[in-house]
Design an enzyme around this catalytic site. Structure first.
Site, PDB file in Angstrom:
ATOM      1  N   LYS A  52       0.911  -1.332   0.129  1.00  0.00           N
ATOM      2  CA  LYS A  52       0.030  -0.066  -0.294  1.00  0.00           C
ATOM      3  C   LYS A  52       0.759   1.309   0.090  1.00  0.00           C
ATOM      4  CE  LYS A  52      -3.706  -2.682   2.138  1.00  0.00           C
ATOM      5  NZ  LYS A  52      -4.584  -2.716   3.341  1.00  0.00           N
ATOM      6  N   GLN A  96      -4.463  -1.573   9.701  1.00  0.00           N
ATOM      7  CA  GLN A  96      -4.280  -2.952   9.154  1.00  0.00           C
ATOM      8  C   GLN A  96      -4.823  -3.924  10.307  1.00  0.00           C
ATOM      9  OE1 GLN A  96      -3.566  -3.269   5.944  1.00  0.00           O
ATOM     10  NE2 GLN A  96      -3.859  -5.810   6.065  1.00  0.00           N
ATOM     11  N   ASP A 119     -10.917   2.518   4.358  1.00  0.00           N
ATOM     12  CA  ASP A 119     -10.927   1.095   4.203  1.00  0.00           C
ATOM     13  C   ASP A 119     -12.710   0.952   3.918  1.00  0.00           C
ATOM     14  OD1 ASP A 119      -8.907  -0.672   4.014  1.00  0.00           O
ATOM     15  OD2 ASP A 119      -8.353  -0.493   6.362  1.00  0.00           O
TER      16      ASP A 119
HETATM   17  N1  GUN Z   1      -6.652  -7.169   6.331  1.00  0.00           N
HETATM   18  C1  GUN Z   1      -7.048  -7.761   5.162  1.00  0.00           C
HETATM   19  N2  GUN Z   1      -7.382  -6.868   4.306  1.00  0.00           N
HETATM   20  C2  GUN Z   1      -7.513  -5.623   4.850  1.00  0.00           C
HETATM   21  C3  GUN Z   1      -8.025  -4.331   4.431  1.00  0.00           C
HETATM   22  O1  GUN Z   1      -8.449  -4.333   3.198  1.00  0.00           O
HETATM   23  N3  GUN Z   1      -7.756  -3.400   5.281  1.00  0.00           N
HETATM   24  C4  GUN Z   1      -7.366  -3.548   6.220  1.00  0.00           C
HETATM   25  N4  GUN Z   1      -7.244  -2.654   7.155  1.00  0.00           N
HETATM   26  N5  GUN Z   1      -7.091  -4.673   7.075  1.00  0.00           N
HETATM   27  C5  GUN Z   1      -7.007  -5.822   6.268  1.00  0.00           C
END
Ligand code: GUN
Length: 290
Positions: A52, A96, A119
């Protein structure tokens, strides 16, 4: 059979985002800034966050990585969330997941300012999504919608089966596919671990979206001839032929399923790349809304 190429599409969409960033710069406006909080040493989470941050650089965004030990207390994490909520330089941020067991994920998610919730996990954004109101759509479902849209795949009146009912993918995906819109207007079935005959449900799907997290769960005898198959799975399995001893596979038994499909996403190179790209799109949106 045609591949839905997430690598190709991500490249195009990232170039469009980079173009918008240049325009913002030219107009003397602020460059979008995404922050990511990573807690603990989960290798998959670390890899996702790294990707990211790297993607932010590729499109000219600023990014801020906040890494903390797994021993951080819930209170300390909520303090960081509060700081990011109040930091004018940060347009959007993510925490995350998964978080260590002693931290209440819902409590942390609900502490995020919904206007910075790129998100789309906050219940306010989820509720808006369900009602068809403007909101941040979670990145993976948004990535799938964009894939279907950009490949001009007709969805109206089709039977869509989503397998897996997570808050992040399956449930929002089922709502989006049933909603009115350019991509949507499907008759949707949300199948899950308690569904009586998953194979029978899947066989009826014109559009099959697999988000279960089980390697090669969807077999050829579960897929209708000519179906569109979207594979959300990212599963690491053992592979003696690989130098690392492992490889990444999806929730779909690709080799046997692909010949039956009209379109299918590969893993890797499909939905996963779109997820990261859509997080950038949400961050750009957050920056513009400010
Ligand atoms: N864990 C797995 N996929 C995601 C996501 O898209 N965002 C976040 N914050 N955690 C995750």
């Amino acid at each position: 059979m045609q591949l839905l190429d997430g690598k190709y599409l991500s490249k195009i969409i990232k170039a469009e985002i980079a173009e918008e960033v240049s325009e913002l710069k030219n107009q003397g406006k602020k460059i979008p800034n995404l922050a990511a909080i990573l807690v603990g040493e989960n290798p998959a989470s670390a890899a996702y966050v790294k990707s990211k941050i790297k993607s932010c650089e590729q499109v000219g965004f600023k990014s801020t990585m906040i890494k903390r030990e797994a021993t951080i207390t819930e209170e300390e994490l909520l303090e960081i969330v509060d700081q990011l909520n109040n930091d004018d330089d940060i347009d959007g941020f993510i925490v995350q997941l998964p978080l260590p067991g002693h931290i209440d994920e819902l409590k942390v998610t609900m502490a995020i300012n919904p206007d910075k919730d790129v998100d789309g996990f906050h219940p306010l954004n989820f509720g808006k999504l369900a009602q068809g109101l403007p909101c941040f759509i979670p990145a993976t479902p948004l990535g799938i919608i964009l894939m279907l849209e950009r490949y001009n795949i007709p969805t109206a009146g089709k039977k869509c089966v989503v397998v897996g009912r997570s808050n992040i993918v399956g449930t929002p995906m089922s709502i989006l596919m049933s909603r009115k819109g350019k991509v949507g207007d499907c008759t949707v079935t949300l199948a899950h671990s308690r569904t009586k005959d998953i194979g029978k449900e899947c066989l009826e799907a014109d559009i099959l979206i697999a988000a279960i997290g089980k390697p090669h769960f969807i077999k050829a005898d579960m897929v209708k001839e000519g179906a569109v198959v979207i594979d959300v799975g990212i599963n690491r399995i053992e592979d003696e032929s690989s130098p690392t001893g492992t490889k990444i596979v999806g929730d779909v038994d690709f080799d046997n399923v692909a010949p039956k499909c009209s379109f299918i996403t590969p893993v890797p190179g499909g939905v996963g790349l779109m997820t990261v790209t859509c997080l950038l799109l949400n961050t750009l949106k957050a920056a513009k809304l400010k």
